[in-house]
Every structure is written in C-alpha cells, then in structure tokens.
Design a protein around this motif. Structure first.
Motif, PDB file in Angstrom:
ATOM      1  N   GLU A 184     -19.288  32.492  13.650  1.00  0.00           N
ATOM      2  CA  GLU A 184     -18.266  32.232  14.652  1.00  0.00           C
ATOM      3  C   GLU A 184     -18.500  30.922  15.374  1.00  0.00           C
ATOM      4  OE1 GLU A 184     -18.331  35.709  17.006  1.00  0.00           O
ATOM      5  OE2 GLU A 184     -17.339  36.917  15.469  1.00  0.00           O
ATOM      6  N   GLU A 185     -19.772  30.719  15.642  1.00  0.00           N
ATOM      7  CA  GLU A 185     -20.086  29.439  16.295  1.00  0.00           C
ATOM      8  C   GLU A 185     -19.678  28.274  15.413  1.00  0.00           C
ATOM      9  OE1 GLU A 185     -24.175  29.626  17.297  1.00  0.00           O
ATOM     10  OE2 GLU A 185     -23.813  30.868  19.055  1.00  0.00           O
ATOM     11  N   GLN A 186     -19.985  28.477  14.152  1.00  0.00           N
ATOM     12  CA  GLN A 186     -19.631  27.427  13.203  1.00  0.00           C
ATOM     13  C   GLN A 186     -18.120  27.209  13.176  1.00  0.00           C
ATOM     14  OE1 GLN A 186     -20.949  28.293   9.262  1.00  0.00           O
ATOM     15  NE2 GLN A 186     -20.083  26.416   8.430  1.00  0.00           N
ATOM     16  N   ILE A 187     -17.437  28.347  13.176  1.00  0.00           N
ATOM     17  CA  ILE A 187     -15.970  28.271  13.171  1.00  0.00           C
ATOM     18  C   ILE A 187     -15.489  27.568  14.417  1.00  0.00           C
ATOM     19  CG2 ILE A 187     -13.869  29.656  13.351  1.00  0.00           C
ATOM     20  CD1 ILE A 187     -15.450  31.792  11.669  1.00  0.00           C
ATOM     21  N   THR A 188     -16.111  27.966  15.515  1.00  0.00           N
ATOM     22  CA  THR A 188     -15.710  27.360  16.777  1.00  0.00           C
ATOM     23  C   THR A 188     -15.857  25.853  16.722  1.00  0.00           C
ATOM     24  OG1 THR A 188     -16.595  29.321  17.802  1.00  0.00           O
ATOM     25  CG2 THR A 188     -16.057  27.509  19.268  1.00  0.00           C
ATOM     26  N   GLN A 189     -16.993  25.476  16.171  1.00  0.00           N
ATOM     27  CA  GLN A 189     -17.226  24.029  16.089  1.00  0.00           C
ATOM     28  C   GLN A 189     -16.210  23.357  15.190  1.00  0.00           C
ATOM     29  OE1 GLN A 189     -21.240  23.452  14.901  1.00  0.00           O
ATOM     30  NE2 GLN A 189     -22.065  23.969  16.929  1.00  0.00           N
ATOM     31  N   GLU A 190     -15.980  24.004  14.059  1.00  0.00           N
ATOM     32  CA  GLU A 190     -15.029  23.404  13.128  1.00  0.00           C
ATOM     33  C   GLU A 190     -13.635  23.332  13.724  1.00  0.00           C
ATOM     34  OE1 GLU A 190     -16.875  24.493   8.825  1.00  0.00           O
ATOM     35  OE2 GLU A 190     -14.719  24.383   9.091  1.00  0.00           O
ATOM     36  N   LEU A 191     -13.315  24.414  14.433  1.00  0.00           N
ATOM     37  CA  LEU A 191     -12.016  24.437  15.104  1.00  0.00           C
ATOM     38  C   LEU A 191     -11.875  23.265  16.058  1.00  0.00           C
ATOM     39  CD1 LEU A 191     -11.253  28.106  16.122  1.00  0.00           C
ATOM     40  CD2 LEU A 191      -9.684  26.501  15.073  1.00  0.00           C
ATOM     41  N   LYS A 192     -12.950  23.089  16.789  1.00  0.00           N
ATOM     42  CA  LYS A 192     -12.949  22.018  17.781  1.00  0.00           C
ATOM     43  C   LYS A 192     -12.746  20.671  17.089  1.00  0.00           C
ATOM     44  CE  LYS A 192     -15.767  20.327  21.546  1.00  0.00           C
ATOM     45  NZ  LYS A 192     -17.134  20.140  21.975  1.00  0.00           N
ATOM     46  N   LYS A 193     -13.503  20.538  16.026  1.00  0.00           N
ATOM     47  CA  LYS A 193     -13.447  19.267  15.311  1.00  0.00           C
ATOM     48  C   LYS A 193     -12.049  19.012  14.744  1.00  0.00           C
ATOM     49  CE  LYS A 193     -15.488  17.621  11.427  1.00  0.00           C
ATOM     50  NZ  LYS A 193     -16.299  18.080  10.330  1.00  0.00           N
TER      51      LYS A 193
END
Ligand SMILES: C[S@@+](CC[C@H](N)C(=O)[O-])C[C@H]1O[C@@H](n2cnc3c(N)ncnc32)[C@H](O)[C@@H]1O
Length: 943
Positions: A385-394
């Motif tokens: 999820e964190e990864q997703i969050t980061q990717e989302l942000k990016k």
C-alpha cells in the motif's frame, strides 16, 4: 513510426533523450533497461544475454556496460545494428526459424541468463491492431526465451496494455516464479507500454505449444491445457499447474491473480477500456456494487475492492463509530459514496484512512504481535500500500505537471541563456560620460544588428527568445528518428554539430539583441565596447584589476598626487594621464602613444580628412581614447564589428608593444631603477641630487668636443640602406657640436636610449628582467607564457565569445603581486619626499640653469674670438648656444662608427646602429685622441 510533435507527448525530447546523448547511448530507451536493472539487478549476475529486437543498440550498450567483462551479448533485429564492441549482432526476424538457428550457432551449448525483448512492430495505425501484433511479438520472444534461457534465468519484455495483457501475464506466471509488471521512469506516461520482468525461469522439460501460440493465448484461454506440460507428474516442478478456467472472463481473473502484485493497476487506469470491450462478467447483472466499510477495512485486497465497488457504506454500529473517528474526514465520507468518480489522490486518501482505522482498532498491532502467516501477509499488504501510495503520488504529480512541463522547459532554457549573457555583460557604470564623441566609423552598427535579425529568419528576436528551446522546429523534424515507439534513435556527430550550430546561431542572435538593448539603454556601454576593441590600450599594464583593489591605498596615493600610471579597463579617460609621459609607470604608455601615432597616420591615409591635425602628444592621446572623436564623423550605426584588417592591425600593434619592452632589448642594471635621473633637466619636478663636479667634468669634455667637432665634420657620411655589419661602435663620447644635430631623429631610438640610460622603469619589466637575469625563465618561455596563442585565430567564433574574450583576455605576465607591491611602495617612498627636498631641488635647478648660461656665455666668447669664422657664422653659433642654454636642451649624442674592411667608404646607416651617428676613420680617431692628449699636456705644462 509516424512523426511526433517534438514539443509534447511521445515526441517530446525529454531529459532522457538529452541524457542519452550525453552518455553516448544510441537511444533514449537505453534508460529503460538502466532503470529496470537498477530495480531488479538483472545484468551484474548475467554472463550471457540475448537482446531480441535490439536495434539501434541502446540496450546492448547498457548490457555491455553493466555485465561482467567477457560476457556473451547477442543482439538481433530486423534492421542492421551498427557494430558495438564486445557484442555479437545480426539481422533477422525473431519470428523466423532463421533467427532461432543463428542464435543457436552463436550460443553453442550455452544458456542465457537473461533474454531481453523491447520489440515494437512498426504499425502505428490502429492501436488495437498494434497492441495485438506487439503482444504476438512478445509471445514469440517468450518462445525463444524458453528455448535459450537457463533455469533460474530472467526474461524482460515490453507489453502493451490491452485486453490480452492479462492473458500474457498468466502465461508468464506459468513459466516464471516471479512476474512483475513495471513502468520505468524513462517510459513515457503517454505510452501504453509496460515492462514485465519475469524472474526465476522454471524451465519445464516440456511446454505445451499452445501456451506460446497467439491463437490460443489471446483468443481462447480456456482451450489451453490445465498444465504447462503434458506430463506434470513427470516434471515434478511445483507451481506449474494452472487452474482450469472455464471462460475467458475467468481466465482474466486467473491472470489477475497471477499478477496480483499489480492489481492496483485496475484502480488507476485500465478498467475503463476493458469494461466496454468485454461486457459484464458472467452472472453479474448488476451495474452497481456496494461494500461495507468493515469489509474494506478487513479485506486482504483493499485495492481490488476499490477497483470493483461503486460505494462503501457504513451500516453497522462499529462502522458508524468509525465515522466519528478523527481520521474520518468529510472527504473520506464523500469519497466512499461514489468510488467510480474518484481520482488517484482520493484512492490514496482512502487507503491511508483504512490503515489508520486498522491501527485504531488494533488490527495491525494484533497482526505483528501474533506473527502468524496471515499477519505476515498483512505486513506485506502494508508495504504494498505504501508503494501504491507513493506511485499514486508520483503519477498524480506527473499528470499535474504534464501541461506545464513543456512551457517550463522552454522558460528554463530561455532564462539560462539570458542569464548567461547578462552575467558576462554587466552594464558599465564607471565610464566617463562627459565625452560623447565616439570613435566610430564602425561603432554601433544598426545595420549589422538588422542583418543579424534577418539571419535569425526575419523573426522578431524577442520571439526567438520566447521560442528558445535549444533547436528549431524544422530541425526537430529533420532529426526525428524513424522509430515506432517513443524512442528517438540518437543521431551521430553530424546531428550534434547541427544542433550545436543552431544553438550558437541562436545565442548569437540573442547576444546581438542584448547588445542592441544595452546600446539603446546606456551610451556608456558604447564607449566601453569601443575601448575594449582597442586592446592596445591596456594590454600590457601588467597589474590586474584584482590586485588594484588590494593595493588601493597605494593606487589612491598615486592618483592623488597625479602620478602617471597605465590606464586600466574601466578607467575614465584622463587628459593628464594620456598626455603625461614622465614617471615610472608610463613607459609602455609612451610606446603605445607612439604606436597610436602610427595608427593615426594610417587612419589619415584611409580618409579621415575631417580630423584636424593636432600636436603629436594630443594625437596619441586621442588614439588611446577612442571615444574622443567628433560625433559628426560617426556613421549612424548602433552595433559594430571589427573588420579582419582592423583586428590584424590591432594584434600587430599589441605584439609590437610587447616586443618593444626594454627587456627584449636590454636587460639593464636593475640598480638603475633607483638610479640617477639627474641629467633630466627639463622636468619640472626634478628632485634628484646632482653633483656639481660632474657638471664640471661634462663641461670640460664638451669644450674639447667642440674642437674635435670641426675636424671630424668632414668625415660625416650620408645615411643609406646598407646591411653590412662589419662595423664597430665607438664608445660614446660627449660632444656638444651643434653640427651633429639631426632634426628627424628616430624617436624610437631616443626611447631606447632613455631606457638604456635609466634602467627598467616599470615594475613588470623589472620583475621580468630579474627572472631573466637569474635564469629563472628563458626569453622564449616568457613569450610562450605571455601570449595566448589561440587568440589570433578568431575565425568562426561567435561574436559574444569574442566580446567576452576581449573583455577578459589579458596577456599572462609572469610577475608576482608582491613584487609589484614592493615596487609601488618604493615609488611611493620616492614620491613622498618632504617639501624641503623639493625646495632644494628647485634651488639646484636654478643653479644649473645659471651655470648653463655662464657656460654658454663663455662658449659664445670663444666663438666670437675665433678668426676662422665669418660674422654670420659666429652670430648663428652664438644664437644656437644661447638658445640651448635657455631651454636646457641637451646635445644629442652621436655614435662614432669606424668602418672597417669592405665597409670602408660604404655609405648609409651601419647595421645595428641607432640614433645619430658618424662614420669615422680609425686613423682619424687615433689622431684625434693624440691631439687631445697633446693639448692636455701643453695645458698642464703651461700651468
Ligand atoms: C524500440 S526498438 C528497440 C530499441 C532497443 N531496445 C534499443 O535500446 O536500442 C524496437 C525494435 O524492434 C524491432 N523489431 C520489430 N519487429 C521485429 C521482428 N519481427 N524481428 C526483429 N526485430 C523486430 C524493430 O526493428 C526495432 O528496431
């Protein structure tokens, strides 16, 4: 591959394009492999790699760079690949048996650790068709990979997201333990491509051909066998058994599971496309799906839930209690009402909220405390999820900045260019504006500026600034590489050259514009530009600006006392400075003034009739101050360029100034710097102590010389052009004979004599001479160090560069600051003599003048008593004597030269003799000396 707009989207020449150019990669796509390798460390452990669809060779270059030395690297493509070191490449269609056979030949018994595939069929017309062909190519490459990969090896392929994507993922999942889809930063967002990294090849002994057959994989997954191999038991490899899927939709579901790590992709993008093509899932007749908040909080796959549901509702008490949590913002509640309209940041918020609630209700704490398998999954979930969050942000950031990026890039380039120009072009504030007269037949040539504008394509130069992005549109088109996907094949040196030239042209244009504006804004700038052109003005002052500031005190003292120093860049032209010629620092100024005279004569010849003839000193000063010209003589031009001839003239003058330095002629006695300038009787500030006895001696010699003068007169010979060097310079004897005067005596010779007489007068010259005498440096080294040898070669250099050069270029004079400071200090000490000394000097001066008069009177008496002369001659000689006595004018020295051998009787100036000379006979010299001796002895006998 079609043409792309280079300013946006796929065609944009972005950072990776530039990076690829910088780092010498053949295509920007090289960075995709760089990024993949960074993430998965694919290359460092591989000893053998096959790159399918490798042209132009970007990936091959990366492989060669990151793989261990001596690795086997094979590249194949439809088009030829320019040879690369340590790389085997050949031309073939990867779908043909020929390619397979050739690969076999190159591989021998080896197995590849890595198979790469970045293939892109050049269709480009219909996206759906394009994707299909692409994915067929992927399957083909997978087929080759299964044949050549070693067990545990990796396969990297480019896939287009389409309805077949999941089918492909499913197949990959059957053959490799780890399958991940990823989009490296260098892959453009506008591109539907995604890279799938398949690791740990299972290497089943037999693979059912249907798994690699596009007909089966893309059309009817259900027709695929239940296992990869026909004999699963025999293979004994775990994980190769696939679930039987009854329908195509079910197969998609399986594929989704195989690529479970990437389920989040459904949330962010591709669902919309698929939904319409595939229709509703079997048995699912509902359009609207609800989930409870508890499900969302407790599910192991919250991303899938978000992707498939329309709404999250709060029904139970527990759920309603969450509504009151501090984490449940009004935004969260609104977002839960309609998931289908949410954007990435909204999903991100929901995921964060879920985590917060989980922590609140102790789900995550419990998980870590328990430590069982289920909880481990939970932990992984959080990471994901964190990864997703980061990717989302990016992704969000990228999308947000997409519109602005192009404009920003342009602005950056524009700003940088202008800044660069402006940094080197500070407006002069220190010029004397009193004098508006500019030297300037070529000054501020507006016509030239206009021509520059025309050269810039008739485009308004400010528009050109606005458009500046390093290259023109047409050039972009011309350079656009013929490639299907978003990779621009980098061109060779010619392209680089082209672009550099275009950039330089643009810079030139901008620079001219800048000059134009500066010229309009500040007339001082014109003056400064003009002065900069006259490199002669300050090319050899030897003390740099930097040292000025440090020696300010000294310098100020100099200025206050109106001591003469070399003019410096940026100084206001000063009449006194320019005209003055006495003092220790102006030797070179004299030289330059003299050269300036020469130039004057040149310019006169070239038609400056309007310039009134002035005294020499004035004319020299005018030359040094190029701004001192009558304004009406200036053509109406704003910008100016130096013609080649003028530049050449300037350089030769500069060289002349250099070589006229005394050090190249005489390395005189350094002590002479302190030395005696007593003989200089014409200066107003002659403060040196003189010796009366010395004067008396001179007087005696002068008297005797008068006698000798008449006897030698007959031997005078005319000057001519004879190169013969069989001459002997007779040691100088004092002579006061007026007949030796020559009106047009060589001024240069006089100067040289002066230098010889007084020693080295500038700090620089003394320093250089000291080094030469001490053999610290040779004359040729000195010249080498002192000159910028590239300076003369100005052809093809942009005008802004030449201007910068003229501003900053100084001959490198190898002297130390300390030495200059010491000499300045000494000069200051000399200058700071008390008033008493000044009075004494004045008194001495008076006495000298009186003595001169007395002497002249005595001589005049002698002349009157001479019987050989008639009255007219007597009157003329007496008048001359008195005139000299009154003016303090010194008799010019005459060199006596004995012509020997073949030179006897030869007319003309002997080689190496400067100034006033007489050719005499050796016998006559002896006789003269004998006569002198006799006269002296007679005199003493009489006494
Ligand atoms: C994107 S480029 C590859 C760029 C390469 N990875 C690099 O870094 O330089 C795609 C290449 O696939 C090649 N290609 C397309 N279909 C092919 C085929 N059937 N067999 C071999 N090469 C093919 C094209 O010729 C093209 O050069």
């Amino acid at each position: 591959m079609g043409k792309h707009d280079k300013k946006s989207g796929k065609g944009r020449l972005d950072k990776f394009y530039r990076l690829a150019k910088e780092q010498g990669y053949r295509a920007r796509s090289a960075f995709k492999l760089v990024h993949l390798n960074r993430k998965y460390d694919l290359l460092s452990k591989s000893r053998c790699v096959i790159d399918l669809c490798a042209a132009p060779g970007g990936w091959l270059q990366v492989a060669e760079k990151y793989m261990p030395k001596g690795s086997l690297i094979i590249g194949v493509d439809l088009v030829p690949i320019k040879p690369l070191p340590h790389v085997i490449s050949f031309q073939a269609d990867i779908t043909t048996p020929h390619c397979r056979n050739t690969l076999r030949q190159h591989m021998h018994d080896w197995k590849a650790d890595l198979v790469l595939h970045d293939g892109a069929p050049n269709v480009g017309a219909a996206w759906v068709q394009d994707a299909f062909t692409q994915n067929e190519l992927v399957l083909q490459s997978l087929k080759l990979a299964t044949e050549f990969l070693a067990k545990g090896g990796s396969f990297v392929t480019k896939v287009f997201r389409s309805q077949d994507y999941n089918n492909l993922m499913w197949v990959f999942g059957q053959l490799f333990t780890h399958v991940e889809a990823t989009k490296p930063p260098s892959s453009r967002n506008v591109s539907a491509e995604i890279f799938v990294v398949c690791r740990d090849f299972i290497a089943p002994k037999h693979i059912d051909p249907k798994f690699l057959d596009p007909k089966h994989v893309f059309k009817d997954l259900a027709s695929l066998p239940t296992t990869i191999t026909d004999a699963p038991a025999a293979s004994g490899i775990p994980g190769v058994v696939a679930t039987q899927a009854s329908t195509s939709a079910a197969a998609n579901a399986i594929a989704r599971m195989a690529a479970s790590n990437h389920a989040h992709a459904n949330v962010y993008a591709p669902e919309k496309k698929r939904r319409q093509r595939e229709g509703y899932a079997d048995g699912d007749t509902m359009l609207f799906h609800k989930s409870t908040a508890a499900d969302f909080i407790r599910t192991q796959d919250p991303v899938s839930l978000l992707g498939s549901m329309n709404m999250i509702e709060f029904v139970t008490d527990e759920e309603k209690a969450w509504l009151k949590s501090r984490h449940t913002t009004p935004d969260i509640i609104v977002n839960c009402e309609d998931l289908k309209v949410l954007g990435k940041s909204d999903f991100k918020q929901l995921m964060k909220w879920r985590l917060a609630i989980r922590l609140e209700i102790g789900l995550d704490v419990k998980a870590s405390a328990a430590g069982d398998a289920t909880e481990e999954v939970e932990v992984e979930e959080i990471d994901e999820e964190e990864q997703i969050t980061q990717e989302l942000k990016k992704l969000h950031e990228e999308k947000a900045s997409k519109q602005k990026r192009e404009k920003k890039r342009k602005n950056e380039i524009k700003t940088k260019t202008i800044q660069k120009l402006q940094l080197g072009m500070t407006a002069p504030t220190d010029l004397d504006m009193g004098d508006n007269a500019l030297d300037g037949e070529e000054m501020f040539d507006l016509g030239e500026g206009e021509r520059e504008l025309e050269r810039a394509g008739g485009k308004n130069i400010r528009d050109a600034v606005r458009d500046a992005d390093g290259m023109s549109e047409s050039e972009d088109e011309a350079r656009e590489p013929e490639e299907e996907d978003d990779d621009e094949v980098l061109s060779s040196d010619e392209e680089r050259e082209l672009r550099t030239r275009a950039l330089e042209g643009e810079l030139d244009g901008l620079y001219d514009d800048y000059k134009d504006r500066m010229a309009e804004r500040d007339a001082k700038w014109k003056v400064k530009q003009m002065r900069l052109k006259d490199r002669n003005y300050d090319s050899w002052h030897g003390i740099r600006e930097g040292s000025d500031s440090e020696d300010d005190g000294v310098d100020k003292g100099y200025r206050d006392q109106k001591m003469v120093r070399m003019p410096r860049r940026g100084d206001a032209p000063d009449e006194e400075e320019a005209e003055s010629s006495d003092g220790g620092w102006d030797l070179v100024a004299q030289q330059k003034a003299k050269l300036g005279e020469d130039d004057d004569s040149d310019s006169d010849a070239s038609g400056e009739e309007g310039v009134p003839r002035l005294p020499k000193a004035k004319r020299a000063a005018i030359k040094i101050r190029p701004d001192a010209r009558a304004p009406e003589q200036q053509p109406q031009r704003l910008l100016t360029t130096l013609s080649a001839e003028q530049q050449r003239a300037q350089m030769s003058r500069q060289a002349q100034v250099w070589f006229d330095q005394s050090i190249f002629k005489d390395v005189g006695d350094l002590a002479a710097l302190d030395g005696d300038d007593e003989d200089e009787e014409d200066g107003d500030d002659d403060m040196d102590s003189d010796d009366e006895d010395e004067d008396e001696d001179d007087e005696e010699e002068v008297d005797s010389d008068i006698e000798m003068g008449s006897s030698l007169e007959s031997t005078l010979e005319d000057e001519g052009d004879d190169d013969d060097d069989d001459f002997e310079i007779v040691p100088q004897e004092k002579d006061d004979d007026p007949e030796w005067d020559v009106d047009d005596e060589d001024q240069d010779a006089v100067l040289q004599e002066k230098i010889k007489e007084k020693g080295l007068n500038t700090a620089e010259a003394v320093q250089l001479a000291t080094r030469l005498v001490n053999r610290e440096i040779t004359a040729s080294q000195l010249i080498d160090e002192g000159f910028n040898r590239g300076y003369k070669d100005k052809d093809g250099l942009p005008s802004w560069f030449l201007d910068e050069e003229s501003k900053h270029y100084r001959p490198n004079i190898p002297i130390t600051k300390e030495a200059v400071a010491a000499l300045k200090e000494r000069q200051r000490a000399l200058d700071a003599r008390p008033i008493k000394k000044v009075a004494e000097a004045k008194w001495r001066k008076k006495i000298k003048a009186n003595t001169r008069l007395q002497r002249a009177k005595r001589k005049a008496d002698g002349v009157m008593e001479t019987e050989d002369l008639n009255d007219g001659e007597k009157a003329r000689q007496v008048a001359q004597l008195l005139r000299r006595a009154a003016s303090g004018e010194k008799k010019k020295e005459t060199k006596y030269v004995v012509a020997r051998g073949a030179n006897r009787g030869v007319k003309g100036r002997p080689k190496g003799v400067r100034g006033h000379y007489k050719i005499v006979d050796a016998r006559m010299r002896k006789e003269t000396r004998a006569l002198k001796r006799i006269a002296k002895s007679k005199k003493s006998k009489r006494n």
